[in-house]
Design an enzyme around this catalytic site. Structure first.
Site, short mmCIF file in Angstrom:
data_model
loop_
_atom_site.label_atom_id
_atom_site.label_comp_id
_atom_site.label_asym_id
_atom_site.label_seq_id
_atom_site.Cartn_x
_atom_site.Cartn_y
_atom_site.Cartn_z
N SER A 10 0.85 -1.20 0.00
CA SER A 10 0.00 0.00 0.00
C SER A 10 0.88 1.25 0.00
O SER A 10 2.11 1.17 0.11
CB SER A 10 -0.82 -0.01 1.29
N GLY A 11 0.23 2.42 -0.07
CA GLY A 11 0.96 3.67 0.12
C GLY A 11 1.59 3.70 1.51
O GLY A 11 2.74 4.12 1.68
N HIS A 12 0.84 3.24 2.50
CA HIS A 12 1.38 3.17 3.87
C HIS A 12 2.61 2.24 3.90
O HIS A 12 3.63 2.57 4.51
CB HIS A 12 0.28 2.67 4.80
N ASP A 32 1.78 -9.30 -1.13
CA ASP A 32 0.42 -8.75 -1.24
C ASP A 32 -0.43 -9.73 -2.03
O ASP A 32 0.06 -10.34 -3.01
CB ASP A 32 0.48 -7.39 -1.96
N ASP A 33 -1.68 -9.86 -1.65
CA ASP A 33 -2.55 -10.83 -2.35
C ASP A 33 -2.90 -10.37 -3.76
O ASP A 33 -3.50 -11.14 -4.51
CB ASP A 33 -3.79 -11.15 -1.51
N GLY A 68 -3.04 -0.20 6.50
CA GLY A 68 -3.51 0.91 7.33
C GLY A 68 -4.75 0.58 8.14
O GLY A 68 -4.93 1.11 9.24
N HIS A 135 4.20 12.49 26.99
CA HIS A 135 4.57 11.65 28.13
C HIS A 135 3.36 10.92 28.72
O HIS A 135 2.26 11.45 28.77
CB HIS A 135 5.22 12.50 29.24
N HIS A 144 -3.84 3.92 15.54
CA HIS A 144 -3.19 4.72 14.49
C HIS A 144 -3.34 6.19 14.84
O HIS A 144 -4.46 6.70 14.95
CB HIS A 144 -3.85 4.41 13.12
C1 LIG Z 1 -0.81 9.15 5.65
C2 LIG Z 1 -2.31 9.21 5.70
O1 LIG Z 1 -2.94 9.60 4.78
S1 LIG Z 1 -3.00 8.70 7.17
C3 LIG Z 1 -4.74 8.97 6.99
C4 LIG Z 1 -5.16 10.36 7.38
N1 LIG Z 1 -6.62 10.48 7.15
C5 LIG Z 1 -7.44 10.96 8.07
O2 LIG Z 1 -7.03 11.44 9.09
C6 LIG Z 1 -8.90 10.84 7.75
C7 LIG Z 1 -9.75 10.67 9.01
N2 LIG Z 1 -11.14 10.52 8.62
C8 LIG Z 1 -12.07 11.47 8.77
O3 LIG Z 1 -11.85 12.56 9.33
C9 LIG Z 1 -13.45 11.11 8.20
O4 LIG Z 1 -14.00 12.26 7.63
C10 LIG Z 1 -14.40 10.48 9.28
C11 LIG Z 1 -13.89 9.06 9.57
C12 LIG Z 1 -14.44 11.29 10.56
C13 LIG Z 1 -15.82 10.42 8.75
O5 LIG Z 1 -15.84 9.76 7.54
P1 LIG Z 1 -17.26 9.40 6.86
O6 LIG Z 1 -18.06 8.53 7.80
O7 LIG Z 1 -16.97 8.88 5.50
O8 LIG Z 1 -18.00 10.79 6.86
P2 LIG Z 1 -18.50 11.68 5.62
O9 LIG Z 1 -17.35 12.12 4.77
O10 LIG Z 1 -19.65 10.96 4.96
O11 LIG Z 1 -19.05 12.98 6.37
C14 LIG Z 1 -20.21 12.92 7.20
C15 LIG Z 1 -20.40 14.30 7.80
O12 LIG Z 1 -19.38 14.55 8.76
C16 LIG Z 1 -18.62 15.73 8.39
N3 LIG Z 1 -17.22 15.43 8.68
C17 LIG Z 1 -16.51 14.37 8.23
N4 LIG Z 1 -15.26 14.42 8.72
C18 LIG Z 1 -15.18 15.53 9.48
C19 LIG Z 1 -14.13 16.10 10.23
N5 LIG Z 1 -12.92 15.53 10.30
N6 LIG Z 1 -14.39 17.25 10.90
C20 LIG Z 1 -15.62 17.84 10.82
N7 LIG Z 1 -16.66 17.31 10.12
C21 LIG Z 1 -16.43 16.19 9.46
C22 LIG Z 1 -18.89 15.93 6.90
O13 LIG Z 1 -18.73 17.27 6.52
C23 LIG Z 1 -20.31 15.44 6.78
O14 LIG Z 1 -21.15 16.45 7.25
P3 LIG Z 1 -22.61 16.71 6.57
O15 LIG Z 1 -23.38 15.43 6.80
O16 LIG Z 1 -23.13 17.88 7.32
O17 LIG Z 1 -22.33 16.94 5.12
#
Ligand SMILES: CC(=O)SCCNC(=O)CCNC(=O)[C@H](O)C(C)(C)COP(=O)(O)OP(=O)(O)OC[C@H]1O[C@@H](n2cnc3c(N)ncnc32)[C@H](O)[C@@H]1OP(=O)(O)O
Length: 205
Positions: A10-12, A32-33, A68, A135, A144
């Site tokens: 994966s990217g991770h 990876d599968d 991830g 701490h 995560h």
């Molecule tokens: C290296 C890397 O990339 S590591 C990965 C890093 N990625 C992250 O940190 C992503 C974390 N995930 C999130 O924040 C996601 O938005 C989640 C898990 C909180 C919610 O995901 P989903 O269940 O798919 O929610 P969805 O996108 O359908 O949004 C639902 C509602 O919540 C709101 N919402 C979603 N995330 C957030 C947030 N972080 N803060 C505020 N509101 C949010 C949306 O605007 C939407 O509001 P609405 O119904 O009024 O339109």
């Protein structure tokens, strides 16, 4: 040459490979599968499926899981551990990990992250790029902490908790098993198991 196998192309997984290379692993390959259709992940080769890895564990000095999804990563780590894999942690050379931290096996700690004294990190955790674990924090298995998230002193994450990018958790606050903290959230109160919270202050979604 020391040989590392990463399960999950994966990217991770790619970020793990990069950190592993920079921390001295000489040979790094993926399993990876999606193999044999998938043959590379960035500059690293995919050389087999998870079944091939399980059948060839003795050829690798270390194994880590590059998946991830917290639940799947945990399952794969358990399966590999039961099969006798030498599960290792990977720590980027630019991460600052106090010698007074207990870091569970199979954890990955990426560049610019900080883990301060007396934090205890369960097995299979992801301490992602630039995150801060202050701490006395306690992290359950396969938690995560996403890029640039901050856990203030003594915060507690249950198992399989996902803290999104740039979120903050107040000192001494507990987040229950399998809960999710959305990106950019500010968590001021305890979060119950399985709950998804977002916003500032963080509230259930
Ligand atoms: C290296 C890397 O990339 S590591 C990965 C890093 N990625 C992250 O940190 C992503 C974390 N995930 C999130 O924040 C996601 O938005 C989640 C898990 C909180 C919610 O995901 P989903 O269940 O798919 O929610 P969805 O996108 O359908 O949004 C639902 C509602 O919540 C709101 N919402 C979603 N995330 C957030 C947030 N972080 N803060 C505020 N509101 C949010 C949306 O605007 C939407 O509001 P609405 O119904 O009024 O339109």
């Amino acid at each position: 040459m020391n040989r590392l196998a990463i399960l999950g192309a994966s990217g991770h997984g790619k970020v793990i490979a990069d950190a592993a290379e920079q921390s001295g692993w000489g040979s790094i390959v993926f399993f990876d599968d999606a193999w044999p259709e998938l043959t590379s992940n960035g500059r690293w080769s995919v050389v087999g499926s998870s079944a091939e890895l399980l059948a060839n564990l003795e050829k690798y000095d270390g194994v880590v899981v590059g998946i991830g999804d917290n639940r799947i990563r945990c399952q794969k780590l358990q399966q590999l551990g039961a099969a006798g894999a030498n599960i290792v942690s990977v720590i980027h050379p630019y991460a600052a990990v106090s010698p007074y931290v207990k870091l569970g096996v199979g954890s990955v700690v990426f560049a610019n992250s900080v883990i301060n004294a007396d934090a205890v990190i369960g097995l299979g955790a992801i301490i992602n790029t630039g995150s801060v674990i202050e701490h006395d924090c306690l992290l359950g298995e396969c938690a995560h902490v996403s890029p640039n998230a901050t856990l203030a002193g003594g915060a507690v994450l249950g198992r399989l908790v996902w803290v999104g990018a740039n979120a903050c958790v107040k000192q001494q606050v507990s987040i229950g098993d399998e809960a999710v903290v959305g990106m950019g959230s500010v968590v001021l109160r305890n979060v119950i198991a399985g709950q998804v919270v977002v916003g500032n202050p963080a509230k259930p979604l």
